[in-house]
Design a protein around this motif. Structure first.
Motif, PDB file in Angstrom:
ATOM      1  N   MET A  77       1.007  -1.084  -0.215  1.00  0.00           N
ATOM      2  CA  MET A  77       0.057   0.274   0.296  1.00  0.00           C
ATOM      3  C   MET A  77       0.561   1.450   0.221  1.00  0.00           C
ATOM      4  O   MET A  77       1.818   1.299   0.684  1.00  0.00           O
ATOM      5  CB  MET A  77      -0.961  -0.352   1.209  1.00  0.00           C
ATOM      6  N   ALA A  78       0.647   2.191  -0.977  1.00  0.00           N
ATOM      7  CA  ALA A  78       1.343   3.410  -0.716  1.00  0.00           C
ATOM      8  C   ALA A  78       1.334   3.747   0.437  1.00  0.00           C
ATOM      9  O   ALA A  78       0.058   4.340   1.094  1.00  0.00           O
ATOM     10  CB  ALA A  78       0.833   4.452  -2.207  1.00  0.00           C
ATOM     11  N   LEU A  79       2.550   4.463   0.439  1.00  0.00           N
ATOM     12  CA  LEU A  79       2.833   5.258   2.062  1.00  0.00           C
ATOM     13  C   LEU A  79       1.732   7.088   1.977  1.00  0.00           C
ATOM     14  O   LEU A  79       1.644   7.617   0.640  1.00  0.00           O
ATOM     15  CB  LEU A  79       3.896   6.249   2.137  1.00  0.00           C
ATOM     16  N   VAL A  80       0.707   6.558   3.347  1.00  0.00           N
ATOM     17  CA  VAL A  80      -0.054   8.335   3.364  1.00  0.00           C
ATOM     18  C   VAL A  80       0.325   9.187   4.736  1.00  0.00           C
ATOM     19  O   VAL A  80       0.711   8.298   5.049  1.00  0.00           O
ATOM     20  CB  VAL A  80      -1.247   7.776   3.441  1.00  0.00           C
ATOM     21  N   ASP A  81       0.504  10.232   4.517  1.00  0.00           N
ATOM     22  CA  ASP A  81       0.816  11.655   4.986  1.00  0.00           C
ATOM     23  C   ASP A  81      -0.016  11.190   6.712  1.00  0.00           C
ATOM     24  O   ASP A  81      -0.907  11.319   5.929  1.00  0.00           O
ATOM     25  CB  ASP A  81       1.136  12.631   4.445  1.00  0.00           C
ATOM     26  N   ALA A  82       1.304  11.626   7.556  1.00  0.00           N
ATOM     27  CA  ALA A  82       0.027  11.632   9.454  1.00  0.00           C
ATOM     28  C   ALA A  82      -0.650  13.556   8.553  1.00  0.00           C
ATOM     29  O   ALA A  82      -0.674  14.216   7.983  1.00  0.00           O
ATOM     30  CB  ALA A  82       0.690  11.660   9.728  1.00  0.00           C
ATOM     31  N   VAL A  83      -1.904  12.620   9.338  1.00  0.00           N
ATOM     32  CA  VAL A  83      -2.982  14.291   9.037  1.00  0.00           C
ATOM     33  C   VAL A  83      -2.348  15.248  10.384  1.00  0.00           C
ATOM     34  O   VAL A  83      -1.341  15.212  11.923  1.00  0.00           O
ATOM     35  CB  VAL A  83      -4.403  13.982  10.313  1.00  0.00           C
ATOM     36  N   PRO A  84      -1.870  16.388   9.628  1.00  0.00           N
ATOM     37  CA  PRO A  84      -1.663  17.834  11.039  1.00  0.00           C
ATOM     38  C   PRO A  84      -2.315  17.596  12.172  1.00  0.00           C
ATOM     39  O   PRO A  84      -3.304  17.502  12.080  1.00  0.00           O
ATOM     40  CB  PRO A  84      -1.507  18.654  10.433  1.00  0.00           C
ATOM     41  N   PHE A  85      -1.319  18.052  13.572  1.00  0.00           N
ATOM     42  CA  PHE A  85      -2.142  18.034  14.631  1.00  0.00           C
ATOM     43  C   PHE A  85      -3.599  19.085  14.448  1.00  0.00           C
ATOM     44  O   PHE A  85      -4.343  18.860  14.967  1.00  0.00           O
ATOM     45  CB  PHE A  85      -1.168  18.272  15.699  1.00  0.00           C
ATOM     46  N   PRO A  86      -2.833  20.786  13.916  1.00  0.00           N
ATOM     47  CA  PRO A  86      -4.025  20.945  14.486  1.00  0.00           C
ATOM     48  C   PRO A  86      -5.383  20.765  13.344  1.00  0.00           C
ATOM     49  O   PRO A  86      -6.585  21.345  14.103  1.00  0.00           O
ATOM     50  CB  PRO A  86      -3.551  22.612  13.781  1.00  0.00           C
TER      51      PRO A  86
ATOM     52  N   ASP B  72      -5.653   7.252  17.631  1.00  0.00           N
ATOM     53  CA  ASP B  72      -4.627   6.965  18.162  1.00  0.00           C
ATOM     54  C   ASP B  72      -4.546   5.132  17.600  1.00  0.00           C
ATOM     55  O   ASP B  72      -3.812   4.848  17.594  1.00  0.00           O
ATOM     56  CB  ASP B  72      -4.551   6.648  19.766  1.00  0.00           C
ATOM     57  N   ASP B  73      -5.322   4.674  17.869  1.00  0.00           N
ATOM     58  CA  ASP B  73      -5.629   3.574  17.314  1.00  0.00           C
ATOM     59  C   ASP B  73      -5.460   3.309  16.220  1.00  0.00           C
ATOM     60  O   ASP B  73      -4.620   2.253  15.324  1.00  0.00           O
ATOM     61  CB  ASP B  73      -7.029   2.817  17.525  1.00  0.00           C
ATOM     62  N   LEU B  74      -5.746   4.132  15.509  1.00  0.00           N
ATOM     63  CA  LEU B  74      -5.364   3.978  13.984  1.00  0.00           C
ATOM     64  C   LEU B  74      -3.923   4.614  13.074  1.00  0.00           C
ATOM     65  O   LEU B  74      -3.333   4.556  12.639  1.00  0.00           O
ATOM     66  CB  LEU B  74      -6.520   5.252  13.145  1.00  0.00           C
ATOM     67  N   ASN B  75      -3.517   5.557  14.677  1.00  0.00           N
ATOM     68  CA  ASN B  75      -2.444   5.984  14.386  1.00  0.00           C
ATOM     69  C   ASN B  75      -0.910   4.618  14.122  1.00  0.00           C
ATOM     70  O   ASN B  75       0.098   4.549  13.827  1.00  0.00           O
ATOM     71  CB  ASN B  75      -1.630   6.221  15.618  1.00  0.00           C
ATOM     72  N   ASN B  76      -1.917   3.584  14.689  1.00  0.00           N
ATOM     73  CA  ASN B  76      -0.788   2.465  15.084  1.00  0.00           C
ATOM     74  C   ASN B  76      -0.719   1.715  13.839  1.00  0.00           C
ATOM     75  O   ASN B  76      -0.145   0.824  13.487  1.00  0.00           O
ATOM     76  CB  ASN B  76      -0.902   1.300  16.521  1.00  0.00           C
ATOM     77  N   ASP B  77      -1.532   1.863  13.291  1.00  0.00           N
ATOM     78  CA  ASP B  77      -2.934   0.748  11.824  1.00  0.00           C
ATOM     79  C   ASP B  77      -1.874   1.442  10.241  1.00  0.00           C
ATOM     80  O   ASP B  77      -2.579   0.792   9.892  1.00  0.00           O
ATOM     81  CB  ASP B  77      -3.739   0.876  11.593  1.00  0.00           C
ATOM     82  N   GLY B  78      -0.617   2.087  10.571  1.00  0.00           N
ATOM     83  CA  GLY B  78      -0.009   2.539   9.264  1.00  0.00           C
ATOM     84  C   GLY B  78      -0.908   3.084   8.530  1.00  0.00           C
ATOM     85  O   GLY B  78      -1.520   4.002   8.371  1.00  0.00           O
ATOM     86  N   SER B  79      -0.488   3.027   7.055  1.00  0.00           N
ATOM     87  CA  SER B  79      -0.695   3.625   5.609  1.00  0.00           C
ATOM     88  C   SER B  79      -2.451   3.354   5.723  1.00  0.00           C
ATOM     89  O   SER B  79      -3.520   4.578   5.350  1.00  0.00           O
ATOM     90  CB  SER B  79      -0.808   3.171   4.509  1.00  0.00           C
ATOM     91  N   ARG B  80      -3.001   2.403   6.444  1.00  0.00           N
ATOM     92  CA  ARG B  80      -3.914   2.055   6.483  1.00  0.00           C
ATOM     93  C   ARG B  80      -5.085   2.985   7.410  1.00  0.00           C
ATOM     94  O   ARG B  80      -6.468   3.569   7.037  1.00  0.00           O
ATOM     95  CB  ARG B  80      -4.673   0.648   6.495  1.00  0.00           C
ATOM     96  N   GLY B  81      -5.205   2.929   8.654  1.00  0.00           N
ATOM     97  CA  GLY B  81      -5.210   3.659   9.447  1.00  0.00           C
ATOM     98  C   GLY B  81      -5.412   5.352   9.056  1.00  0.00           C
ATOM     99  O   GLY B  81      -6.071   5.559   9.123  1.00  0.00           O
ATOM    100  N   ARG B  82      -4.157   6.148   8.401  1.00  0.00           N
ATOM    101  CA  ARG B  82      -4.051   7.099   7.967  1.00  0.00           C
ATOM    102  C   ARG B  82      -5.062   7.190   6.565  1.00  0.00           C
ATOM    103  O   ARG B  82      -5.723   8.322   6.927  1.00  0.00           O
ATOM    104  CB  ARG B  82      -2.598   7.707   7.429  1.00  0.00           C
ATOM    105  N   THR B  83      -5.534   6.576   6.283  1.00  0.00           N
ATOM    106  CA  THR B  83      -6.088   7.039   5.057  1.00  0.00           C
ATOM    107  C   THR B  83      -7.888   7.219   5.820  1.00  0.00           C
ATOM    108  O   THR B  83      -8.387   7.649   5.154  1.00  0.00           O
ATOM    109  CB  THR B  83      -6.245   5.818   3.907  1.00  0.00           C
ATOM    110  N   VAL B  84      -8.360   6.202   6.672  1.00  0.00           N
ATOM    111  CA  VAL B  84      -8.999   6.039   7.457  1.00  0.00           C
ATOM    112  C   VAL B  84      -9.594   7.440   7.946  1.00  0.00           C
ATOM    113  O   VAL B  84     -10.154   8.149   8.590  1.00  0.00           O
ATOM    114  CB  VAL B  84      -9.652   5.288   8.924  1.00  0.00           C
ATOM    115  N   GLN B  85      -7.870   8.122   8.578  1.00  0.00           N
ATOM    116  CA  GLN B  85      -7.972   9.502   9.538  1.00  0.00           C
ATOM    117  C   GLN B  85      -8.908  10.293   8.559  1.00  0.00           C
ATOM    118  O   GLN B  85      -9.588  11.344   9.081  1.00  0.00           O
ATOM    119  CB  GLN B  85      -6.176  10.037  10.389  1.00  0.00           C
ATOM    120  N   ARG B  86      -7.962  10.243   7.612  1.00  0.00           N
ATOM    121  CA  ARG B  86      -8.180  11.708   6.060  1.00  0.00           C
ATOM    122  C   ARG B  86      -9.594  11.575   5.641  1.00  0.00           C
ATOM    123  O   ARG B  86     -10.334  12.452   5.897  1.00  0.00           O
ATOM    124  CB  ARG B  86      -7.589  11.755   5.645  1.00  0.00           C
TER     125      ARG B  86
END
Length: 300
Positions: free
Chosen positions: A1-10, A60-74
């Protein structure tokens, strides 16, 4: 899976405020999370907490789920930023409205949201590019078939030329996305092929001989058609054309179910002047309206 950037804290903090201030029921947050890709178990383990705490813990749980978790965050950011407004029973609707506006502003600055008009334009451009690519690919393949067809005129081996014509027709039918069945035998018939167009099945007879097809040739295909149900027609392809008396004979027959194509017709189609499907429809219209079994495409 392609890397997904983290969502900025603000942006994350603004999303927490929307979850806590713009929503009223926990079930609303649960539905948004489910639609965004959070599992029911991922939500359920924190369901006794406040909306703020549920959102933070799931995040926080999604942060531990790699690119998939960051995709869900987005997805969560997109869902919350696109709320029509705060719930009517939110604790402070004005604060909920400000929270949604802040999230939209921050997420847009971080390029996490796509403007709906930009997205629509991108989709239109992508669709147009896909159509253009499809048209270009079809044109290239048709041009290749045309070159093969022209080269076949110099083939001295009649049997080899006949097999090559059958392969060329098969490729043409499939290029036109017609439902096609190759040559086959029954207990009583040898059929060069069959295709389906507009709910009719056409039995195919294809010949490349020096002499035009005579009434006995057409009669043979007509007899095969007659033994099938009424939704069956015959497509006779004769590179040398057809004897006039043979065409006249079928012109006078009100039971005619044959469509006739000669070498000039086929060249017309391979030159890209008319799609095969439309060519056959024009010939059927001529047979139905004028009683003409052989309409030359060159006259259109």
């Amino acid at each position: 899976m392609a890397l997904v950037d983290a969502v900025p804290f603000p942006v994350f903090e603004a999303a927490v405020r929307v979850a806590g201030e713009a929503l009223h029921y926990k079930d609303s947050l649960k539905q948004i999370m489910r639609n965004s890709g959070v599992s029911d178990n991922g939500y359920a383990r924190y369901s006794d907490l406040s909306k703020y705490q549920i959102f933070r813990n799931v995040w926080d749980d999604l942060n531990n789920d790699g690119s998939r978790g960051r995709t869900v965050q987005r997805n969560l950011i997109d869902s919350l930023a696109n709320l029509d407004g705060p719930h009517s029973k939110a604790p402070d609707p004005a604060a909920g409205r400000r929270a949604i506006d802040d999230l939209c502003r921050l997420a847009t600055q971080a390029k996490l949201l796509v403007d709906p008009e930009d997205l629509a334009r991108q989709k239109r451009r992508s669709a147009a590019a896909a159509v253009a690519q499809q048209v270009s690919a079809k044109r290239d393949e048709l041009n290749s078939l045309n070159q093969t067809f022209r080269a076949l005129h110099a083939e001295p081996d009649k049997q080899r030329r006949g097999y090559a014509l059958e392969k060329l027709l098969t490729a043409l039918f499939r290029l036109e996305e017609l439902e096609y069945h190759g040559s086959y035998k029954t207990e009583t018939d040898q059929i060069d092929g069959a295709l389906t167009l507009d709910a009719f099945t056409y039995l195919i007879e294809a010949r490349w001989r020096k002499a035009p097809a005579a009434d006995a040739d057409l009669g043979g295909l007509a007899h095969k058609v007659e033994r099938r149900i009424d939704a069956t027609r015959g497509l006779f392809i004769s590179m040398a054309g057809f004897r006039k008396e043979a065409v006249d004979l079928f012109r006078l027959s009100r039971d005619n179910r044959l469509v006739l194509v000669d070498g000039a017709d086929l060249q017309w189609i391979l030159d890209g002047r008319m799609d095969l499907s439309e060519a056959l429809r024009e010939k059927v219209r001529a047979a139905s309206i004028q009683g003409e079994p052989f309409l030359s495409l060159l006259t259109l």
